[in-house]
Enzyme design. Sequence first.
Site, mmCIF file in Angstrom:
data_model
loop_
_atom_site.group_PDB
_atom_site.id
_atom_site.type_symbol
_atom_site.label_atom_id
_atom_site.label_comp_id
_atom_site.label_asym_id
_atom_site.label_seq_id
_atom_site.Cartn_x
_atom_site.Cartn_y
_atom_site.Cartn_z
ATOM 1 N N GLY A 41 0.978 -1.168 0.030
ATOM 2 C CA GLY A 41 -0.071 0.086 -0.024
ATOM 3 C C GLY A 41 1.141 1.221 -0.174
ATOM 4 C CD GLU A 96 1.108 0.423 7.238
ATOM 5 O OE1 GLU A 96 0.674 0.591 5.395
ATOM 6 O OE2 GLU A 96 0.619 -0.290 7.430
ATOM 7 C CG ASP A 97 -1.056 1.913 2.959
ATOM 8 O OD1 ASP A 97 -1.451 2.107 4.588
ATOM 9 O OD2 ASP A 97 -1.983 0.600 2.207
ATOM 10 C CG ASP A 100 -8.746 0.412 9.483
ATOM 11 O OD1 ASP A 100 -9.544 0.624 10.141
ATOM 12 O OD2 ASP A 100 -9.560 -1.010 8.918
ATOM 13 C CE LYS A 128 -10.281 2.977 7.782
ATOM 14 N NZ LYS A 128 -10.493 2.335 6.223
ATOM 15 C CG PHE A 149 -12.707 -0.110 2.192
ATOM 16 C CD1 PHE A 149 -11.820 -0.031 3.050
ATOM 17 C CD2 PHE A 149 -12.334 -0.100 0.370
ATOM 18 C CE1 PHE A 149 -10.779 -1.442 2.254
ATOM 19 C CE2 PHE A 149 -11.477 -1.170 0.708
ATOM 20 C CZ PHE A 149 -10.274 -1.329 1.286
ATOM 21 C CG ASP A 156 -5.450 -3.675 -1.839
ATOM 22 O OD1 ASP A 156 -5.072 -3.218 -0.736
ATOM 23 O OD2 ASP A 156 -6.124 -4.795 -1.968
ATOM 24 N NE ARG A 162 -1.890 -3.218 -4.222
ATOM 25 C CZ ARG A 162 -2.490 -2.921 -3.185
ATOM 26 N NH1 ARG A 162 -1.999 -2.177 -2.476
ATOM 27 N NH2 ARG A 162 -2.338 -4.217 -2.682
#
Length: 172
Positions: A41, A96-97, A100, A128, A149, A156, A162
């Site tokens: 990611g 990191e992307d 969560d 998030k 989401f 992705d 992506r």
Amino acid sequence: MKISKTILHSKDIQKQTAVLGKQITADYQGKNLVLIGVLNGAFIFLADLARAIDLDLEIDFLRVSSYGNDTSTSGTIALSKEPELDLKGKDILLVEDIVDTGTTLSWLAGYFAQFSPASVKICSLIDKHERRKMDVSVDYVGFTLHKGFLIGYGLDYAQKYRNLPSIHTMEE
Ligand code: IMP
Ligand code: MG
């Protein structure tokens, strides 16, 4: 699932990445910065962030395999690719992307202790809060979002989307 709204436009992502890059450049003067991207990611964000940092840095990657469904992380984490640089005494910045539940990053923060780095910090494009389970503090945050989401800019859904330049939500 279908793509619905655009949440973060590519231009805004670039602007915010430049801000993070400046901050990181100031904070890591005289240190031994290693950016470690969490595959898959984070590959696009890391590519942009690295070019926004004006320091002699090193870059490495790791890949996490977590076993869960398509839209969340299960508690079981393993590395399918370990970092390869010598990390002893280095200032590690995990890239990191999206954070969560926090499961991935709280596990990774512990994993790096074995390499005796000088420091370990976290930079995530998106923080998030919707499903946070673990108490992780993200040192550099691009955007804070509360729910949804997301796909695009590295993120992705079932390995697709992506390559979209902006970040969008997906809905049933
Ligand atoms: P965590 O362990 O629950 O914090 O999950 C982090 C990982 O789950 C991220 O690195 C993403 O790969 C994936 N993930 C979490 N939320 C999203 C999302 O909204 N879109 C795409 N991937 C996500
Ligand atoms: Mg990820």
